[in-house]
Design an enzyme around this catalytic site. Sequence first.
Site, PDB file in Angstrom:
ATOM      1  N   PHE A   1      -5.973  -8.419 -76.147  1.00 50.96           N
ATOM      2  CA  PHE A   1      -7.157  -9.150 -76.606  1.00 50.96           C
ATOM      3  C   PHE A   1      -6.869 -10.652 -76.582  1.00 50.96           C
ATOM      4  O   PHE A   1      -7.637 -11.452 -77.084  1.00 50.96           O
ATOM      5  CB  PHE A   1      -7.566  -8.698 -78.018  1.00 50.96           C
TER       6      PHE A   1
ATOM      7  N   TYR B   1     -11.754   5.140 -80.656  1.00 51.17           N
ATOM      8  CA  TYR B   1     -11.447   3.731 -80.927  1.00 51.17           C
ATOM      9  C   TYR B   1     -12.490   3.068 -81.834  1.00 51.17           C
ATOM     10  O   TYR B   1     -12.260   1.962 -82.329  1.00 51.17           O
ATOM     11  CB  TYR B   1     -11.337   2.921 -79.620  1.00 51.17           C
TER      12      TYR B   1
END
Length: 323
Positions: A272, A55
Amino acid sequence: MDPKSQRVKFNDGHFIPVLGFGTYAPEEVPKSEALEATKFAIEVGFRHVDSAHLYQNEEQVGQAIRSKIADGTVKREDIFYTSKLWCNSLQPELVRPALEKSLQNLQLDYVDLYIIHSPVSLKPGNKFVPKDESGKLIFDSVDLCHTWEALEKCKDAGLTKSIGVSNFNHKQLEKILNKPGLKYKPVCNQVECHPYLNQSKLLEFCKSHDIVLVAYAALGAQLLSEWVNSNNPVLLEDPVLCAIAKKHKQTPALVALRYQVQRGVVVLAKSFNKKRIKENMQVFDFELTPEDMKAIDGLNRNTRYYDFQQGIGHPEYPFSEEY
């Protein structure tokens, strides 16, 4: 599950919180968002954070964890952190250096869980996704049992508390479980799991071997990333899921998360968005009825969003097996 602390016990005696915060985002999302979102997730009560070397955000995620330790919100031992060994480092001699690199990026002394990201080994080197001139992945050949032995050594060295796997089918798990001289069983298998791919057979297999199933893509996949099959239906618009959500005055996303918790599956919630991060913590505030669970079980259609088609042809490609 221990409902008081909302944790599940691993076969090695350690505990994992049943709700985890996922940090994967497509490349175009600024890495700073992982920092802010992880800090916020810890503030609203998440204690399990899932990331990976792939990531490319472990610096930011580590910074978030350290800042929440520094300001007194949590202690290091309150946080359960998972990292993953990427496919270009499955050769045994590359395992420890890969974990040490993650620890260096995180600036942490240990991770709580280190898992093999996928059984599909790729050519070692500095490219995450090595391709030839024609754009095909360059595979590597590795005995996963040897990779596993290297993970066992990382556990013995105190670099990780627990070790597990991800994207393994039951035959690949069996290979590790039946390995002569096995020192530690995998504590978990992290796989795509949601009402359209409920993994009931793999879950049954894992439970019978005291391996925890961890669900990623638990809300389906909205991300248009190179790994996603975008022809698939949108899970959170499913009428059955929406009707159950309405009945409980919850969102379809919360119903999909709660479904996993009640099956004894550890579930990752990736967002997020602050409103949704906070909302996902409400998974413990309601309960689905046996009828609800049965109705959601009935939605299974073996739809895989992350089918990793580039890996087809690799001897360890995991998704040709039924489970």
